[in-house]
Design a protein around this motif. Structure first.
Motif, PDB file in Angstrom:
ATOM      1  N   SER A  44      45.043 -10.452 -49.328  1.00 39.37           N
ATOM      2  CA  SER A  44      46.010  -9.850 -50.326  1.00 39.37           C
ATOM      3  C   SER A  44      47.208  -9.523 -49.623  1.00 39.37           C
ATOM      4  N   GLU A  45      47.451  -9.577 -48.351  1.00 41.63           N
ATOM      5  CA  GLU A  45      48.792  -9.245 -47.442  1.00 41.63           C
ATOM      6  C   GLU A  45      49.135 -10.548 -47.085  1.00 41.63           C
ATOM      7  N   LYS A  46      50.738 -10.685 -47.060  1.00 40.87           N
ATOM      8  CA  LYS A  46      51.213 -12.024 -46.355  1.00 40.87           C
ATOM      9  C   LYS A  46      51.549 -11.517 -45.028  1.00 40.87           C
ATOM     10  N   ASN A  47      51.515 -10.230 -44.435  1.00 38.95           N
ATOM     11  CA  ASN A  47      51.706  -9.929 -43.216  1.00 38.95           C
ATOM     12  C   ASN A  47      50.448 -10.521 -42.577  1.00 38.95           C
ATOM     13  N   ASN A  48      50.645 -11.139 -41.288  1.00 43.84           N
ATOM     14  CA  ASN A  48      49.552 -11.589 -40.599  1.00 43.84           C
ATOM     15  C   ASN A  48      48.306 -12.122 -40.941  1.00 43.84           C
ATOM     16  N   ARG A  49      48.677 -12.942 -42.272  1.00 44.29           N
ATOM     17  CA  ARG A  49      47.576 -13.631 -43.131  1.00 44.29           C
ATOM     18  C   ARG A  49      46.883 -14.793 -42.218  1.00 44.29           C
ATOM     19  N   PHE A  50      47.445 -15.495 -41.557  1.00 46.16           N
ATOM     20  CA  PHE A  50      47.169 -16.606 -40.882  1.00 46.16           C
ATOM     21  C   PHE A  50      46.135 -15.956 -39.775  1.00 46.16           C
ATOM     22  N   ASP A  51      46.805 -15.015 -39.177  1.00 46.04           N
ATOM     23  CA  ASP A  51      45.946 -14.574 -38.004  1.00 46.04           C
ATOM     24  C   ASP A  51      44.792 -14.011 -38.539  1.00 46.04           C
ATOM     25  N   ASN A  52      44.623 -13.359 -39.703  1.00 43.79           N
ATOM     26  CA  ASN A  52      43.706 -12.594 -40.222  1.00 43.79           C
ATOM     27  C   ASN A  52      42.528 -13.741 -40.674  1.00 43.79           C
ATOM     28  N   LEU A  53      43.059 -14.752 -41.268  1.00 45.39           N
ATOM     29  CA  LEU A  53      42.011 -15.913 -41.737  1.00 45.39           C
ATOM     30  C   LEU A  53      41.445 -16.461 -40.541  1.00 45.39           C
ATOM     31  N   LEU A  54      42.501 -16.746 -39.289  1.00 44.52           N
ATOM     32  CA  LEU A  54      41.724 -17.407 -38.241  1.00 44.52           C
ATOM     33  C   LEU A  54      40.421 -16.604 -37.745  1.00 44.52           C
ATOM     34  N   PHE A  55      40.762 -15.175 -37.575  1.00 47.14           N
ATOM     35  CA  PHE A  55      39.757 -14.229 -37.023  1.00 47.14           C
ATOM     36  C   PHE A  55      38.537 -14.241 -37.749  1.00 47.14           C
ATOM     37  N   LEU A  56      38.558 -14.469 -39.296  1.00 46.26           N
ATOM     38  CA  LEU A  56      37.464 -14.540 -40.182  1.00 46.26           C
ATOM     39  C   LEU A  56      36.677 -15.830 -39.698  1.00 46.26           C
ATOM     40  N   ILE A  57      37.473 -16.861 -39.705  1.00 49.29           N
ATOM     41  CA  ILE A  57      36.825 -18.376 -39.337  1.00 49.29           C
ATOM     42  C   ILE A  57      36.035 -18.195 -38.281  1.00 49.29           C
ATOM     43  N   GLY A  58      36.503 -17.574 -37.263  1.00 53.12           N
ATOM     44  CA  GLY A  58      36.101 -17.276 -35.802  1.00 53.12           C
ATOM     45  C   GLY A  58      34.584 -16.560 -36.042  1.00 53.12           C
ATOM     46  N   LEU A  59      34.810 -15.538 -36.988  1.00 56.29           N
ATOM     47  CA  LEU A  59      33.541 -14.629 -37.109  1.00 56.29           C
ATOM     48  C   LEU A  59      32.307 -15.635 -37.606  1.00 56.29           C
ATOM     49  N   VAL A  60      32.930 -16.680 -38.304  1.00 56.12           N
ATOM     50  CA  VAL A  60      31.618 -17.340 -38.878  1.00 56.12           C
ATOM     51  C   VAL A  60      31.225 -18.407 -38.001  1.00 56.12           C
ATOM     52  N   ILE A  61      32.251 -18.950 -37.038  1.00 56.95           N
ATOM     53  CA  ILE A  61      32.142 -20.047 -36.033  1.00 56.95           C
ATOM     54  C   ILE A  61      31.014 -19.409 -34.980  1.00 56.95           C
ATOM     55  N   GLY A  62      31.198 -18.182 -34.437  1.00 55.26           N
ATOM     56  CA  GLY A  62      30.638 -17.717 -33.638  1.00 55.26           C
ATOM     57  C   GLY A  62      29.008 -18.033 -33.622  1.00 55.26           C
ATOM     58  N   PRO A  63      28.465 -17.760 -34.561  1.00 52.16           N
ATOM     59  CA  PRO A  63      27.056 -17.903 -34.853  1.00 52.16           C
ATOM     60  C   PRO A  63      26.660 -19.518 -34.639  1.00 52.16           C
ATOM     61  N   ILE A  64      27.531 -20.166 -35.159  1.00 49.99           N
ATOM     62  CA  ILE A  64      27.213 -21.561 -35.112  1.00 49.99           C
ATOM     63  C   ILE A  64      27.289 -22.061 -33.713  1.00 49.99           C
ATOM     64  N   LEU A  65      28.342 -21.595 -33.060  1.00 45.64           N
ATOM     65  CA  LEU A  65      28.430 -21.956 -31.508  1.00 45.64           C
ATOM     66  C   LEU A  65      27.274 -21.347 -30.685  1.00 45.64           C
ATOM     67  N   TYR A  66      26.736 -20.003 -30.997  1.00 46.58           N
ATOM     68  CA  TYR A  66      25.685 -19.594 -30.412  1.00 46.58           C
ATOM     69  C   TYR A  66      24.256 -20.451 -30.719  1.00 46.58           C
ATOM     70  N   THR A  67      24.147 -21.013 -31.819  1.00 45.20           N
ATOM     71  CA  THR A  67      22.892 -21.831 -31.875  1.00 45.20           C
ATOM     72  C   THR A  67      23.072 -23.200 -31.416  1.00 45.20           C
ATOM     73  N   LEU A  68      24.660 -23.874 -31.116  1.00 51.31           N
ATOM     74  CA  LEU A  68      24.663 -24.895 -30.538  1.00 51.31           C
ATOM     75  C   LEU A  68      24.307 -24.880 -28.970  1.00 51.31           C
ATOM     76  N   PHE A  69      24.928 -23.918 -28.460  1.00 49.70           N
ATOM     77  CA  PHE A  69      24.685 -23.709 -27.158  1.00 49.70           C
ATOM     78  C   PHE A  69      23.204 -23.283 -26.459  1.00 49.70           C
ATOM     79  N   THR A  70      22.705 -22.420 -27.406  1.00 44.18           N
ATOM     80  CA  THR A  70      21.508 -21.617 -26.798  1.00 44.18           C
ATOM     81  C   THR A  70      20.321 -22.612 -27.503  1.00 44.18           C
ATOM     82  N   ASN A  71      20.547 -23.174 -28.436  1.00 44.64           N
ATOM     83  CA  ASN A  71      19.237 -23.931 -29.247  1.00 44.64           C
ATOM     84  C   ASN A  71      18.378 -23.155 -29.845  1.00 44.64           C
TER      85      ASN A  71
END
Lengths: 139, 139
Positions: A44-71
């Motif tokens: 809802s805010e233009k300010n820092n929008r891209f940073d915020n979206l990237l952070f949220l994408i990172g939140l979702v990528i974290g568990p995926i990477l964890y599964t890939l690396f630790t099996n």
């Protein structure tokens, strides 16, 4: 009271990893992590929008990477009551925006900078959370 | 560069949620079940996060500016009012109902669990309702 499934080592380690994320975001970008604020502002805010979206994408990528690396598979158990999930989601969404923070924003970033406001918020949502579980389980 | 940091901080935070098992609503609910079968682990998540983030926050905030941004930008709100208490209580009720708070809920989208996706959807509706009725600014 009956203590069960206590995992202090992985809990502390996981907590320290979360703390590291807070430090990195603050040192480089100058902002303190609060997920409810980042998520609400991302849409809802233009300010820092891209940073915020990237952070949220990172939140979702974290568990995926964890599964890939630790099996290791990540198992979660979550309610499948549609009404409960919708009520819980609405309450969390409304509550965190009205109070200005959630478990991360008040509970970690806020308490970490010794904010009395955040300490009071954290005590409040902990007590109400405990009472809610008590009512749900035993009444 | 700060875009990359946002992504990396999100990934690290999401990994911490997995390692600490905070991503699992069942684990959160047994943390809140103080009077029943209590799992105190999540208190250690908070302690771990604070041990790392709090001292470093106080060191870093005295720097002139962050490494990749013009200035530090975090809430210095000290107001303790009804909104803080009511919002935190609503959040606590939702947290106790579903066992999900914003960070773990968003991270668990990675597991493609339909129930956590429903929760996140409802949470975002909650964010919007507050914005729509301007509850964050009203006194």
């Amino acid at each position: 009271m009956n203590i069960v499934n206590f995992t202090p080592v992985t809990a502390t380690l996981g907590g320290m990893i979360i703390g590291l994320a807070v430090v990195i975001f603050f040192l480089f970008n100058g902002r303190l992590i609060g997920i409810s604020g980042i998520a609400a502002n991302a849409l809802s805010e233009k300010n820092n929008r891209f940073d915020n979206l990237l952070f949220l994408i990172g939140l979702v990528i974290g568990p995926i990477l964890y599964t890939l690396f630790t099996n290791k598979e990540i198992n979660i158990t979550i309610s499948n009551s549609l009404i409960l999930l919708i009520c819980a989601g609405l309450l969390v969404g409304i509550g965190t925006r009205v109070s200005g923070g959630c478990t991360s924003g008040h509970g970690i970033s806020g308490i970490g900078r010794f904010s009395l406001r955040s300490i009071i918020a954290t005590i409040t949502f902990m007590i109400v959370g405990i009472l809610t579980v008590l009512i749900k389980n035993y009444i | 560069m700060n875009k990359l940091i946002s992504l990396i901080a999100g990934i690290i935070f999401g990994t911490g949620l997995v390692v600490s098992e905070m991503i699992n609503p069942e684990k959160v609910l047994s943390f809140l079940d103080v009077f029943g079968n209590w799992d105190p682990s999540l208190a250690f998540v908070m302690i771990g996060a604070l041990i790392v983030s709090s001292p470093l926050f106080h060191l870093i905030k005295n720097k002139e500016k962050p490494l990749f941004a013009d200035s530090f930008n975090y809430s210095k709100n000290k107001e303790i009012n009804n909104r803080l208490i009511i919002g935190s209580a609503l959040f606590g009720a939702g947290w106790g109902l579903g066992g999900l708070c914003p960070g773990p809920a968003i991270s668990s989208i990675a597991l493609l669990n339909i129930n956590s996706i429903i929760f996140v959807f409802a949470m975002f509706i909650g964010f919007y309702l507050v914005k729509f009725f301007n509850l964050t600014k009203a006194s």
